[in-house]
Design a protein around this motif. Structure first.
Motif, PDB file in Angstrom:
ATOM      1  N   ILE A  11       0.826  -1.206   0.000  1.00 36.65           N
ATOM      2  CA  ILE A  11       0.000   0.000   0.000  1.00 36.65           C
ATOM      3  C   ILE A  11       0.858   1.253   0.000  1.00 36.65           C
ATOM      4  CG2 ILE A  11      -1.583   1.384   1.412  1.00 36.65           C
ATOM      5  CD1 ILE A  11      -3.033  -1.123   2.190  1.00 36.65           C
ATOM      6  N   THR A  12       1.869   1.292   0.856  1.00 37.57           N
ATOM      7  CA  THR A  12       2.678   2.510   0.972  1.00 37.57           C
ATOM      8  C   THR A  12       3.514   2.753  -0.284  1.00 37.57           C
ATOM      9  OG1 THR A  12       4.403   1.271   2.160  1.00 37.57           O
ATOM     10  CG2 THR A  12       2.752   2.409   3.484  1.00 37.57           C
ATOM     11  N   SER A  13       3.988   1.692  -0.923  1.00 39.73           N
ATOM     12  CA  SER A  13       4.756   1.863  -2.157  1.00 39.73           C
ATOM     13  C   SER A  13       3.870   2.424  -3.267  1.00 39.73           C
ATOM     14  CB  SER A  13       5.362   0.535  -2.594  1.00 39.73           C
ATOM     15  OG  SER A  13       6.344   0.101  -1.688  1.00 39.73           O
ATOM     16  N   ALA A  14       2.660   1.904  -3.381  1.00 34.84           N
ATOM     17  CA  ALA A  14       1.731   2.413  -4.388  1.00 34.84           C
ATOM     18  C   ALA A  14       1.346   3.861  -4.095  1.00 34.84           C
ATOM     19  CB  ALA A  14       0.483   1.530  -4.440  1.00 34.84           C
ATOM     20  N   SER A  15       1.166   4.184  -2.823  1.00 37.80           N
ATOM     21  CA  SER A  15       0.793   5.544  -2.441  1.00 37.80           C
ATOM     22  C   SER A  15       1.881   6.545  -2.792  1.00 37.80           C
ATOM     23  CB  SER A  15       0.497   5.610  -0.938  1.00 37.80           C
ATOM     24  OG  SER A  15      -0.571   4.745  -0.587  1.00 37.80           O
ATOM     25  N   ALA A  16       3.135   6.147  -2.662  1.00 42.79           N
ATOM     26  CA  ALA A  16       4.262   7.060  -2.865  1.00 42.79           C
ATOM     27  C   ALA A  16       4.751   7.096  -4.309  1.00 42.79           C
ATOM     28  CB  ALA A  16       5.420   6.651  -1.952  1.00 42.79           C
ATOM     29  N   PHE A  17       4.140   6.331  -5.187  1.00 39.59           N
ATOM     30  CA  PHE A  17       4.611   6.234  -6.566  1.00 39.59           C
ATOM     31  C   PHE A  17       4.102   7.416  -7.389  1.00 39.59           C
ATOM     32  CE2 PHE A  17       4.070   3.861 -10.810  1.00 39.59           C
ATOM     33  CZ  PHE A  17       5.280   4.356 -11.272  1.00 39.59           C
ATOM     34  N   GLY A  18       4.972   8.361  -7.653  1.00 40.23           N
ATOM     35  CA  GLY A  18       4.605   9.492  -8.497  1.00 40.23           C
ATOM     36  C   GLY A  18       4.595  10.806  -7.750  1.00 40.23           C
ATOM     37  N   TRP A  19       3.782  11.721  -8.253  1.00 37.21           N
ATOM     38  CA  TRP A  19       3.712  13.077  -7.704  1.00 37.21           C
ATOM     39  C   TRP A  19       2.259  13.510  -7.575  1.00 37.21           C
ATOM     40  CZ3 TRP A  19       6.643  11.473 -11.817  1.00 37.21           C
ATOM     41  CH2 TRP A  19       8.025  11.437 -11.622  1.00 37.21           C
ATOM     42  N   TYR A  20       1.999  14.334  -6.572  1.00 32.19           N
ATOM     43  CA  TYR A  20       0.683  14.934  -6.392  1.00 32.19           C
ATOM     44  C   TYR A  20       0.606  16.249  -7.166  1.00 32.19           C
ATOM     45  CZ  TYR A  20      -0.177  11.835  -2.364  1.00 32.19           C
ATOM     46  OH  TYR A  20      -0.366  10.753  -1.538  1.00 32.19           O
ATOM     47  N   VAL A  21      -0.565  16.508  -7.722  1.00 27.13           N
ATOM     48  CA  VAL A  21      -0.843  17.787  -8.369  1.00 27.13           C
ATOM     49  C   VAL A  21      -2.090  18.369  -7.709  1.00 27.13           C
ATOM     50  CG1 VAL A  21      -1.335  18.982 -10.525  1.00 27.13           C
ATOM     51  CG2 VAL A  21       0.173  16.988 -10.533  1.00 27.13           C
ATOM     52  N   PHE A  22      -1.985  19.616  -7.273  1.00 25.41           N
ATOM     53  CA  PHE A  22      -3.061  20.275  -6.545  1.00 25.41           C
ATOM     54  C   PHE A  22      -3.797  21.269  -7.443  1.00 25.41           C
ATOM     55  CE2 PHE A  22       0.072  18.906  -3.520  1.00 25.41           C
ATOM     56  CZ  PHE A  22      -0.630  18.541  -2.387  1.00 25.41           C
ATOM     57  N   LEU A  23      -5.026  21.542  -7.096  1.00 22.72           N
ATOM     58  CA  LEU A  23      -5.804  22.558  -7.798  1.00 22.72           C
ATOM     59  C   LEU A  23      -5.446  23.945  -7.264  1.00 22.72           C
ATOM     60  CD1 LEU A  23      -9.263  20.747  -7.733  1.00 22.72           C
ATOM     61  CD2 LEU A  23      -7.864  21.161  -9.770  1.00 22.72           C
ATOM     62  N   PRO A  24      -5.422  24.962  -8.115  1.00 20.57           N
ATOM     63  CA  PRO A  24      -5.096  26.308  -7.642  1.00 20.57           C
ATOM     64  C   PRO A  24      -6.155  26.917  -6.730  1.00 20.57           C
ATOM     65  CG  PRO A  24      -4.685  26.100 -10.000  1.00 20.57           C
ATOM     66  CD  PRO A  24      -5.455  24.881  -9.578  1.00 20.57           C
ATOM     67  N   ILE A  25      -7.417  26.521  -6.912  1.00 19.60           N
ATOM     68  CA  ILE A  25      -8.498  27.059  -6.094  1.00 19.60           C
ATOM     69  C   ILE A  25      -9.431  25.928  -5.678  1.00 19.60           C
ATOM     70  CG2 ILE A  25      -8.435  29.326  -7.232  1.00 19.60           C
ATOM     71  CD1 ILE A  25     -11.005  28.484  -8.743  1.00 19.60           C
ATOM     72  N   SER A  26     -10.159  26.170  -4.593  1.00 18.27           N
ATOM     73  CA  SER A  26     -11.226  25.249  -4.190  1.00 18.27           C
ATOM     74  C   SER A  26     -12.514  25.659  -4.901  1.00 18.27           C
ATOM     75  CB  SER A  26     -11.430  25.292  -2.676  1.00 18.27           C
ATOM     76  OG  SER A  26     -10.267  24.884  -1.989  1.00 18.27           O
ATOM     77  N   PHE A  27     -13.333  24.682  -5.220  1.00 17.71           N
ATOM     78  CA  PHE A  27     -14.607  25.000  -5.861  1.00 17.71           C
ATOM     79  C   PHE A  27     -15.603  23.888  -5.576  1.00 17.71           C
ATOM     80  CE2 PHE A  27     -12.294  22.500  -8.925  1.00 17.71           C
ATOM     81  CZ  PHE A  27     -13.243  21.733  -9.571  1.00 17.71           C
TER      82      PHE A  27
END
Length: 265
Positions: free
Chosen positions: A45-61
């Motif tokens: 689980i932890t390996s799959a969770s850490a694989f890659g990068w997170y991308v965030f939204l600039p604003i909440s909507f």
């Protein structure tokens, strides 16, 4: 080949829409959502969770869909705005884009939200563009091990080594008549590097399916080590798999050994 050296970053992110949370390495704990026991003992689980990068939204909507019409709103706006087939832009972004962009691309700022012809479908741009090293693509998906009960994320592989366009994703709202919130402080996407050789059809066609009576002696020995030994050991420690994987991660690879040997000559 996958082992070929990479000149420069594996992935470059271009944050076109201002965002206080730039893309970041994915987290083994998914921001604390993963249970402590899984974080400690479940390497899968932890390996799959850490694989890659997170991308965030600039604003909440927020988005609400009644099964026919879709509306949206965001912080600072006191009303619900219609989402028609005409895409909407990030607030104030098209003006900023046109002020900075060369004349040949002015008027082509990527849209923020684009409704789909499919019921409940919505395309969301993260405000980012990504560029990967030659031969590498990005698997674009929802955040691993962080499901949503309100919408379903689709997945796609983008050849970002030559396609320099908006990093977006498509989703489907699955709850009607209830505002669905998209928060800027929670990762919206997880992008994962995939070498083109790995998802090539010729590569993926190279597989076999065998029955129980076709397991070899080596297969049964491996099953015995993996399943029988741990479950018959009175002194077995919890998380044996996680420990073994982490030990192997710290061992030098064959390629590293070859380089080291060559350096010594």
């Amino acid at each position: 080949m996958i082992a070929a050296p990479i000149d420069g970053p594996l992935v470059e992110f271009f944050q076109m829409v201002p965002n206080p949370r730039p893309p970041a390495r994915a987290d083994r704990a998914v921001g604390g959502v993963i249970p402590a026991r899984a974080l400690r003992y479940c390497e899968a689980i932890t390996s799959a969770s850490a694989f890659g990068w997170y991308v965030f939204l600039p604003i909440s909507f927020k988005v609400v869909w009644d099964g026919h019409d879709m509306l949206w709103t965001y912080d600072g706006v006191q009303e619900w705005l219609p989402l028609t087939r005409d895409a909407v832009q990030y607030p104030q972004f098209s003006k900023q884009f046109n002020e900075i962009a060369p004349a040949s691309v002015r008027g082509f700022s990527p849209p923020f939200l684009t409704p789909s012809i499919q019921p409940g479908g919505l395309q969301v741009w993260t405000g980012c563009i990504a560029k990967s090293a030659p031969g590498w693509s990005l698997l674009v998906r929802g955040v691993a091990n962080l499901p949503s009960a309100s919408y379903q994320m689709f997945e796609g592989i983008i050849e970002t080594d030559h396609w320099f366009g908006p990093l977006f994703n498509n989703l489907r709202i699955i709850k009607t008549d209830i505002p669905v919130e998209f928060r800027s402080d929670v990762p919206f996407l997880q992008v994962q590097p995939v070498h083109k050789d790995v998802y090539n059809d010729k590569f993926l066609q190279n597989y076999a399916v065998k029955n129980l009576d076709q397991l070899s002696r080596q297969d049964w020995d491996a099953f015995h080590r993996t399943v029988v030994v741990p479950n018959t050991d009175a002194d077995r420690r919890v998380g044996h798999y996680a420990v073994s994987v982490r030990k192997r991660a710290h061992q030098p690879t064959v390629a590293t050994n070859l380089v080291s040997t060559a350096d010594r000559k």
